[in-house]
Enzyme design. Sequence first.
Site, short mmCIF file in Angstrom:
data_model
loop_
_atom_site.label_atom_id
_atom_site.label_comp_id
_atom_site.label_asym_id
_atom_site.label_seq_id
_atom_site.Cartn_x
_atom_site.Cartn_y
_atom_site.Cartn_z
N ASP A 60 0.81 -1.22 0.00
CA ASP A 60 0.00 0.00 0.00
C ASP A 60 0.85 1.27 0.00
O ASP A 60 1.99 1.29 0.46
CB ASP A 60 -0.98 0.01 1.17
CG ASP A 60 -0.31 -0.21 2.53
OD1 ASP A 60 0.68 -0.97 2.59
OD2 ASP A 60 -0.76 0.37 3.53
N GLU B 19 -0.49 -2.27 5.17
CA GLU B 19 0.46 -2.19 6.28
C GLU B 19 0.37 -0.85 6.98
O GLU B 19 0.51 -0.77 8.20
CB GLU B 19 1.89 -2.41 5.76
CG GLU B 19 2.95 -2.39 6.85
CD GLU B 19 3.42 -0.99 7.25
OE1 GLU B 19 3.81 -0.80 8.42
OE2 GLU B 19 3.37 -0.08 6.39
#
Length: 410
Positions: free
Chosen positions: A82, A140
């Site tokens: 991400d 994350e």
Amino acid sequence: MRGIDAVMGRLDDAARDELAALYRDLHQHPEPAFEEKRTAGIAADRLREAGFEVRTGIGGTGVAGVLRNGEGPTVALRADMDALPVLERTGLPYASTNDGLMHACGHDMHVACLTGAAHLLSAGRDQWAGTLVALFQPAEEIAAGAQAMVDDGLFDLTGRLSVVLGQHVLPRPASTVFIRPGEILGAADSMEIRLYGRGGHSSQPERTVDPVVLAAAIVMRLQTVVSREVSPFERAVLTVAQIHAGHKENVIADEASITLNIRTFSPEVRRTLLAAIERVVNAEAAASGAPRPPSFHTLNAFPLTANDPGATADVTDAFTTRFGAARVADLAPMMGSEDFGVFGTAAGVPSVFWGLGGIDPSQYARAEREGRLAEDVPGNHSPFFAPLISPTLPMGVEALVTGALTWLSR
């Protein structure tokens, strides 16, 4: 270490160029937490090309690839996918094309490195035995992706793991890896606190309870929590990052909200900070005459990241043999946080996490010499963060391969 030269020998100029092109593409197309569909699709396609059994959509957008190669340990390599809500200001020709989103933490580098390592290890299957698992993890940055993958049956696909390995690009000199046993990254807790006042006309403050003044009092009082309630021999950070209230300059708002973040290395200190926050906020609200108590909402919580001592010693020895002692440095504990450790904890196996230098060594040395590291070496989450593609990318691939073969080549 048996076989590593044969495996790494396949990382020729053409392979390096292809991985660099992949990295630039990923950097140009960042995606936020749990929306990494394009990135996950690329990772899944690359794993299938390398002969992995692939499952997608794990915990939302997670991807896992499994390559079984006879009897032996099962080694998991993890990369997060991400991006961050940051407006990129690097000026790179391959800068983000998604306004307001940027790979400001280097997850694009992590994905490219793991893709490269997976292909090399697949092509070099004659050099090792066991099972290789490639994990491409979502979300994350909000401390949710690792647990989501575990909860969605990740280990049903992978079977019992032997060890989990991962890395993170850092604003440190390139061509160097940074590693240490024990605690390396702090635990983190983020929360939103909503404060309730009584709104009204700005010309009649006596008829109101001003939540802006209340928020300001809370912010100032919270600054004393670490300095006066935590031992100077402990490590802790408390940051108030946002304050929101009001819509018009002549209207006293009904409500205000603040968001804050704490970082700790000790469960006891964490409890101290959380209790102090609740005590201070409630007390200030009562002192202000708030019509109702504040509400507390947890945004995310990152666990402490700690490297298993024995497994870390094995990886450190392998790195030193492969790269030389001058390119393996100590990783000082940092207040940054990760959810990488969730995988090892959930599986009940050791985990090892290391840093990967991504800054031009001469630039770093000059900034350090002049006392300008903060100014001249952009760190993770900065809109200027831009790791060198080479040698960072090939070094990251080699570090993952070396780590995996520490177990698989035995």
